[in-house]
Design a protein around this motif. Structure first.
Motif, PDB file in Angstrom:
ATOM      1  N   ILE A 126       0.814  -1.213   0.000  1.00 54.14           N
ATOM      2  CA  ILE A 126       0.000   0.000   0.000  1.00 54.14           C
ATOM      3  C   ILE A 126       0.850   1.266   0.000  1.00 54.14           C
ATOM      4  O   ILE A 126       0.357   2.338   0.324  1.00 54.14           O
ATOM      5  CB  ILE A 126      -1.040  -0.001   1.160  1.00 54.14           C
ATOM      6  CG1 ILE A 126      -0.409  -0.405   2.487  1.00 54.14           C
ATOM      7  CG2 ILE A 126      -2.208  -0.907   0.815  1.00 54.14           C
ATOM      8  CD1 ILE A 126      -1.375  -0.408   3.664  1.00 54.14           C
ATOM      9  N   ASN A 127       2.100   1.110  -0.370  1.00 49.03           N
ATOM     10  CA  ASN A 127       2.898   2.317  -0.630  1.00 49.03           C
ATOM     11  C   ASN A 127       3.533   2.192  -2.006  1.00 49.03           C
ATOM     12  O   ASN A 127       4.414   1.350  -2.226  1.00 49.03           O
ATOM     13  CB  ASN A 127       3.965   2.535   0.444  1.00 49.03           C
ATOM     14  CG  ASN A 127       4.709   3.836   0.203  1.00 49.03           C
ATOM     15  OD1 ASN A 127       5.701   3.873  -0.508  1.00 49.03           O
ATOM     16  ND2 ASN A 127       4.191   4.941   0.721  1.00 49.03           N
ATOM     17  N   ASP A 140       7.313   7.710   3.354  1.00 50.47           N
ATOM     18  CA  ASP A 140       7.123   6.561   2.467  1.00 50.47           C
ATOM     19  C   ASP A 140       8.123   5.472   2.833  1.00 50.47           C
ATOM     20  O   ASP A 140       7.740   4.348   3.147  1.00 50.47           O
ATOM     21  CB  ASP A 140       7.344   6.969   0.996  1.00 50.47           C
ATOM     22  CG  ASP A 140       6.252   7.889   0.484  1.00 50.47           C
ATOM     23  OD1 ASP A 140       5.087   7.476   0.523  1.00 50.47           O
ATOM     24  OD2 ASP A 140       6.565   9.003   0.038  1.00 50.47           O
ATOM     25  N   THR A 166       5.453   4.254  -3.627  1.00 52.78           N
ATOM     26  CA  THR A 166       6.861   4.660  -3.725  1.00 52.78           C
ATOM     27  C   THR A 166       7.781   3.492  -3.354  1.00 52.78           C
ATOM     28  O   THR A 166       8.742   3.194  -4.071  1.00 52.78           O
ATOM     29  CB  THR A 166       7.112   5.872  -2.789  1.00 52.78           C
ATOM     30  OG1 THR A 166       6.228   6.914  -3.196  1.00 52.78           O
ATOM     31  CG2 THR A 166       8.539   6.348  -2.849  1.00 52.78           C
ATOM     32  N   ALA A 197       5.957  10.096  -4.619  1.00 51.20           N
ATOM     33  CA  ALA A 197       6.397  10.163  -3.223  1.00 51.20           C
ATOM     34  C   ALA A 197       5.733  11.332  -2.503  1.00 51.20           C
ATOM     35  O   ALA A 197       5.305  12.304  -3.123  1.00 51.20           O
ATOM     36  CB  ALA A 197       7.912  10.308  -3.184  1.00 51.20           C
ATOM     37  N   ASP A 207       3.817   5.810   6.028  1.00 53.78           N
ATOM     38  CA  ASP A 207       2.661   5.967   5.134  1.00 53.78           C
ATOM     39  C   ASP A 207       1.840   4.667   5.116  1.00 53.78           C
ATOM     40  O   ASP A 207       0.610   4.685   5.203  1.00 53.78           O
ATOM     41  CB  ASP A 207       3.183   6.325   3.733  1.00 53.78           C
ATOM     42  CG  ASP A 207       2.073   6.492   2.724  1.00 53.78           C
ATOM     43  OD1 ASP A 207       1.485   7.588   2.679  1.00 53.78           O
ATOM     44  OD2 ASP A 207       1.786   5.533   1.980  1.00 53.78           O
TER      45      ASP A 207
HETATM   46  N1  HSE Z   1       3.113   8.491  -1.295  1.00 54.20           N
HETATM   47  C1  HSE Z   1       2.078   7.525  -1.422  1.00 54.20           C
HETATM   48  C2  HSE Z   1       2.662   6.271  -2.016  1.00 54.20           C
HETATM   49  C3  HSE Z   1       0.966   7.960  -2.352  1.00 54.20           C
HETATM   50  O1  HSE Z   1       3.817   6.281  -2.453  1.00 54.20           O
HETATM   51  O2  HSE Z   1       1.964   5.283  -2.056  1.00 54.20           O
HETATM   52  C4  HSE Z   1      -0.190   8.547  -1.691  1.00 54.20           C
HETATM   53  O3  HSE Z   1      -0.729   7.781  -0.679  1.00 54.20           O
END
Ligand code: HSE
Length: 430
Positions: free
Chosen positions: A158-159, A196, A161, A189, A201
């Motif tokens: 679920i990230n 991240d 980046t 990002a 996150d």
């Molecule tokens: N920075 C987040 C990611 C996107 O890389 O998943 C927004 O939630």
């Protein structure tokens, strides 16, 4: 024709994506949904010098009060991110009886309980699809599509980046820093990318998923977290040769009243569907009852992916009308659930030792592991060189974190072990 006036707060990557989306799809939305959305006011501290495309007659302001006090604004879209002042803005909007859409995971993870209560009291909608997985409809799938199921486990990438970085490291030999620069250039990002890559996150997003699936708001500080900065090329290569793939996984499991919640780099079989989720794609793999396994995947980061989730919230709001707020804003909270401490959790581990290449060393190491009750499933020495150190990779059986840490501390002190052993959890997913 339904007419909806929007107050948009935040004109960064996602905010400008929402403006672009509404402008590009104006007639499509009008024709298909018989609805006209107008951005009546845009509030940001850094405003565009003149109204750009999609902002034709929109009032531009730096004062949030111009949005909150305007009785003609039906719904506020908060896209500034971060906990403060986003929380104060959303609280004020709800108190003024305005509906709210937000993409703010930190806000919902930390203050969702209070905000959902407030939304219910005010009979307002509070939508947050883009807070997890951007436009990939993870929240709607859980809260609507499979809402009657019991959830046993969730494994999430679920990230975007981190998934992008790990994919680039695996496929192109990039370093973490090189791949992060690419992710920043592409706008995936966060403005502070530390959140991240240190896993925070994902922690925020996991806290939201835990509430939606297990019915409990948990303190984000109770979620065990490890980021990806310590992951090296060497480990990616060794793991690949063992048929494993590395992902930053957000994991939640429930057994009776006990829940496990953790975010860390995880090795999974390269044959599992999650192993093929690469680049900025997000995915959640959930075990539910009675439906069974559900896998949902799509772009989880980036301007238009996030804008897509916000627009779906807007259209849902327009079609639901004022009287039926999202069911998840009205859940009763589950009671008696206990979070297991990381020390109590048992997993298998990949361990890499850098050792002097001499006979008898493996037996010393396996002896220490054995004394701590840690079984070994496989041992591979990756090179032979009596004049330097060589990597030895061991895959363990299930072991508690506590015993593993004690054993590794002892092994690290052996003169033949030349650097801190690397340990990465492995997960069998079902
Ligand atoms: N920075 C987040 C990611 C996107 O890389 O998943 C927004 O939630």
């Amino acid at each position: 024709m339904t007419k909806i006036n929007i107050g948009l707060i935040g004109y960064g990557t996602v905010g400008s994506g929402v403006v672009k989306f509404l402008s590009n799809r104006k007639s499509f939305i009008k024709n298909k949904f018989n609805t006209e959305f107008t951005i009546r006011t845009l509030c940001d501290l850094k405003l565009p010098k003149k109204n750009t495309r999609g902002l034709g007659r929109t009032r531009l302001t730096k004062k949030v009060q111009d949005v909150l006090d305007d009785p003609k604004i039906d719904i506020v879209i908060e896209l500034i991110g971060g906990l403060h002042p986003a929380k104060e803005i959303v609280v004020k909007a709800l108190n003024q009886g305005k509906h709210v859409i937000t993409a703010n995971k930190a806000l919902i993870a930390n203050s969702g309980k209070e905000l959902f209560r407030m939304a219910k009291k005010q009979n307002c909608h509070l939508y947050f699809e883009s807070s997890v997985g951007a436009g990939t409809p993870i929240i709607k799938t859980i809260t609507e599509g499979i809402v009657g199921n019991k959830f046993n486990s969730i494994y999430g990438i679920i990230n975007g980046t981190c998934n992008f970085i790990l994919s680039e490291m695996t496929q192109r030999n990039y370093s973490v820093a090189q791949a992060l620069t690419e992710a920043q250039k592409k706008g995936f990002a966060e403005s502070n990318p530390t959140l991240d890559i240190n896993g925070m996150d994902s922690v925020h997003k996991l806290a939201i998923l835990v509430y939606l699936t297990f019915g409990k708001f948990i303190d984000v500080n109770d979620i065990y977290r490890e980021g990806i900065t310590h992951i090296s090329h060497d480990d990616i290569e060794h793991a690949t040769s063992l048929g494993l793939s590395i992902k930053l996984l957000a994991i939640a499991k429930k057994e009776d009243k006990n829940i496990e919640v953790r975010v860390h780099p995880t090795l999974i079989s390269k044959n599992h569907p999650l192993a093929s989720i690469n680049s900025i794609y997000n995915a959640v793999y959930m075990n539910t009852d009675p439906l069974g396994s559900v896998l949902l995947s799509g772009e989880g980061a980036g301007q238009m992916a996030a804008a897509s989730g916000v627009i779906s919230d807007l259209i849902n709001f327009a079609s639901r009308g004022n009287n039926s707020a999202l069911p998840c804003n009205r859940y009763s909270e589950a009671s008696g659930l206990k979070i297991k401490k990381i020390d109590q959790i048992k997993t298998k581990f990949y361990i890499r030792f850098m050792v002097t290449d001499k006979p008898g060393i493996l037996s010393v190491i396996t002896g220490i592991l054995g004394k701590h009750g840690i079984g070994i499933n496989s041992v591979t020495q990756k090179a032979h060189n009596p004049t330097s150190t060589v990597p030895v990779i061991m895959l363990t059986d299930y072991t508690s974190e506590k015993m593993l840490r004690l054993a590794l501390n002892k092994i690290h002190k052996l003169p033949v072990v030349k650097s801190k052993p690397v340990a990465i959890r492995m997960e069998k997913l079902w």
